[in-house]
Write a protein that holds these residues in place. Structure first.
Motif, PDB file in Angstrom:
ATOM      1  N   UNK A   1     -12.102   9.043  -2.329  1.00  0.00           N
ATOM      2  CA  UNK A   1     -10.733   8.789  -2.150  1.00  0.00           C
ATOM      3  C   UNK A   1     -10.346   7.822  -3.156  1.00  0.00           C
ATOM      4  N   UNK A   2      -9.785   8.245  -4.180  1.00  0.00           N
ATOM      5  CA  UNK A   2      -9.467   7.015  -5.432  1.00  0.00           C
ATOM      6  C   UNK A   2      -8.537   6.153  -4.808  1.00  0.00           C
ATOM      7  N   UNK A   3      -8.567   4.958  -5.313  1.00  0.00           N
ATOM      8  CA  UNK A   3      -7.632   3.924  -5.003  1.00  0.00           C
ATOM      9  C   UNK A   3      -7.585   3.111  -6.361  1.00  0.00           C
ATOM     10  N   UNK A   4      -6.156   3.016  -6.612  1.00  0.00           N
ATOM     11  CA  UNK A   4      -5.654   2.019  -7.791  1.00  0.00           C
ATOM     12  C   UNK A   4      -5.304   0.814  -7.292  1.00  0.00           C
ATOM     13  N   UNK A   5      -6.157  -0.406  -7.765  1.00  0.00           N
ATOM     14  CA  UNK A   5      -5.872  -1.618  -7.448  1.00  0.00           C
ATOM     15  C   UNK A   5      -5.265  -2.527  -8.206  1.00  0.00           C
ATOM     16  N   UNK A   6      -3.916  -3.117  -7.895  1.00  0.00           N
ATOM     17  CA  UNK A   6      -3.507  -4.004  -9.093  1.00  0.00           C
ATOM     18  C   UNK A   6      -3.315  -5.307  -8.659  1.00  0.00           C
TER      19      UNK A   6
ATOM     20  N   UNK B   1      -3.130   4.666  -2.924  1.00  0.00           N
ATOM     21  CA  UNK B   1      -4.157   5.456  -2.326  1.00  0.00           C
ATOM     22  C   UNK B   1      -3.796   7.042  -2.788  1.00  0.00           C
ATOM     23  N   UNK B   2      -4.823   7.837  -3.332  1.00  0.00           N
ATOM     24  CA  UNK B   2      -4.721   9.063  -3.557  1.00  0.00           C
ATOM     25  C   UNK B   2      -5.451  10.055  -2.686  1.00  0.00           C
TER      26      UNK B   2
ATOM     27  N   UNK C   1       0.894  -1.348   0.058  1.00  0.00           N
ATOM     28  CA  UNK C   1      -0.030  -0.113  -0.012  1.00  0.00           C
ATOM     29  C   UNK C   1       0.779   1.146   0.084  1.00  0.00           C
ATOM     30  N   UNK C   2       0.700   2.245  -0.902  1.00  0.00           N
ATOM     31  CA  UNK C   2       1.439   3.582  -0.911  1.00  0.00           C
ATOM     32  C   UNK C   2       0.452   4.574  -0.995  1.00  0.00           C
ATOM     33  N   UNK C   3       1.033   5.663  -0.976  1.00  0.00           N
ATOM     34  CA  UNK C   3       0.036   6.819  -1.269  1.00  0.00           C
ATOM     35  C   UNK C   3       0.868   7.975  -2.220  1.00  0.00           C
ATOM     36  N   UNK C   4      -0.192   8.469  -3.066  1.00  0.00           N
ATOM     37  CA  UNK C   4      -0.058   9.279  -4.109  1.00  0.00           C
ATOM     38  C   UNK C   4       1.407   9.156  -4.986  1.00  0.00           C
TER      39      UNK C   4
END
Length: 141
Positions: free
Chosen positions: A66-71, A43-44, A25-28
């Protein structure tokens, strides 16, 4: 002490990490070229939008998207992505207030990107919106 907005963003990161313990999990950050086998979340900060304002007592109620990109990657990235999203849904349902930080936490349906195959391994990303509704006594959070 930081703002409530920052506390909620940090709590969302923690929620995602606990939902899928072996994920990263990382941010921005930009979407990683390398996706962890258990999944990757970015997490953005998102947009808290315009608050509803109550004047007595003064209270700003935010509906923060809160946008979250999930891979996901591997032999069955669709299946892994589905499993990861199900785990996130269970975690959100179990902690709708983020331990009392917000009034309600929910998510919108994800919008998956097409499958990608950089090199030899297939991977897939999806965009997920987590919505946190919370109140503050200041427009600055």
């Amino acid at each position: 002490m930081g703002t409530k907005r920052e506390a909620i963003l940090a709590a969302v990161e923690t929620l995602l990490q606990s939902a899928v313990p072996l994920s990263s999990v990382s941010r921005d950050e930009v979407k990683a070229d390398e996706i962890d086998p258990a999944g990757t979340f970015v997490v953005f900060d998102g947009d808290p939008g315009e608050p509803e304002i109550d004047l007595s007592p003064l209270r700003y109620t935010w509906t923060h998207r809160i946008p979250v990109s999930v891979g996901a990657r591997g032999g069955d990235p669709r299946g892994l992505l589905d499993t990861v999203l199900k785990s996130v849904g269970v975690a959100i349902s179990a902690n709708r207030t983020l331990g009392g930080l917000c009034e309600w936490l929910d998510a919108e349906a994800p919008s998956p990107d097409p499958l990608e195959a950089p090199g030899t391994e297939v991977h897939r990303w999806t965009d997920l919106i987590i919505i946190a509704t919370y109140a503050t006594t200041s427009p600055l959070g």
